[in-house]
Design an enzyme around this catalytic site. Sequence first.
Site, PDB file in Angstrom:
ATOM      1  NE  ARG A 104      55.224  43.849  64.153  1.00  0.00           N
ATOM      2  CZ  ARG A 104      54.968  43.033  63.325  1.00  0.00           C
ATOM      3  NH1 ARG A 104      55.817  42.777  62.063  1.00  0.00           N
ATOM      4  NH2 ARG A 104      54.087  42.232  63.597  1.00  0.00           N
ATOM      5  CG  HIS A 121      58.315  41.078  67.441  1.00  0.00           C
ATOM      6  ND1 HIS A 121      57.357  40.329  66.621  1.00  0.00           N
ATOM      7  CD2 HIS A 121      57.501  42.336  67.811  1.00  0.00           C
ATOM      8  CE1 HIS A 121      56.200  40.757  66.488  1.00  0.00           C
ATOM      9  NE2 HIS A 121      56.172  42.001  67.271  1.00  0.00           N
ATOM     10  CG  ASN A 143      58.194  37.217  64.994  1.00  0.00           C
ATOM     11  OD1 ASN A 143      57.889  38.160  65.486  1.00  0.00           O
ATOM     12  ND2 ASN A 143      59.092  36.346  65.734  1.00  0.00           N
ATOM     13  CG  HIS A 193      51.702  50.530  68.495  1.00  0.00           C
ATOM     14  ND1 HIS A 193      50.928  49.897  69.313  1.00  0.00           N
ATOM     15  CD2 HIS A 193      52.664  49.604  68.393  1.00  0.00           C
ATOM     16  CE1 HIS A 193      51.083  48.541  69.545  1.00  0.00           C
ATOM     17  NE2 HIS A 193      52.259  48.235  68.966  1.00  0.00           N
TER      18      HIS A 193
END
Length: 313
Positions: A56, A60, A88, A185
Amino acid sequence: MSALLSSLLILSLFSTGISLSSNYYEKTCPNAESLIRKAVRDAATNDKKVPAALLRMHFHDCFIRGCDASVLLDSKGKNTAEKDGPPNVSLHAFYVIDNAKSAVESACPGIVSCADILALAARDAVVLSGGPSWVVPKGRKDGRTSLASETRQLPAPTFNISQLQQSFAQRGLSLKDLVALSGGHTLGFSHCSSFKNRIHNFNSTTDVDPSINPSFAASLKSTCPATNNAKNAGVPMDPSSTSFDNTYYKLLFQQKTLFSSDKALLDSPKTKNIAAKFASSKGAFTKAFIKSMIKMSSITGGQEVRKNCKVVN
């Protein structure tokens, strides 16, 4: 601001012409990948949530200014950095990247960028979770700018298919990339805040999103009641949330995924067909995921090799 101007502004932050290669550190730091892999493995042994966190984090990072490790920079003075932006604040496991950086700095000082470490760590995280491996192109540079205000550019869990398509297209990523990368995910944990819009006060006529499986919605409501504001409350992304597999896509067609942005993949015939292919074939998913990860992680934008991933040189 018009959609065209907005797209041009975002695209101008990426792709500064940095050339990546698979053997970038072959002569200058030949043990870099093994040192990074060890740091990730050691951390994951002690904390099963580390692989999902690193994957993740890389995503990001790449969606803001390209894959330049700007997400790793600490806030300083009046500047609030990306890691402290609203999307975040739940990122974690930064210490893993710091440990890996310390190891490579001891072996070959000033050579390996934090951006490359994060890209390699994300790959290693997938492998440790039972997923595929791939050759990561290397040679990224680290950025010198990190702004919390820019984290609004990240695709939100409430996005619809049009918003998702625009967000990915602005970064040169296709609908197939969107569906393949959404498969990430399958790993990790989600806080209630990311999907509460689907199980409480969905709209003026219904409390729960009608596109979500009723029994699944009931289980989510029991964990995340409307009156519960506990920061750490949430659920695993799927029942096999520490294993990298194609369960996410199977759950998608059972109406048992968490986010509006997950469900949105069924709202376009093209993305729905791609998701159906991935649901029926783990091999098709992993092949597409590798291709999309390499494509995403090749969005570059940095200028230096940081000595410390938390601060600019």
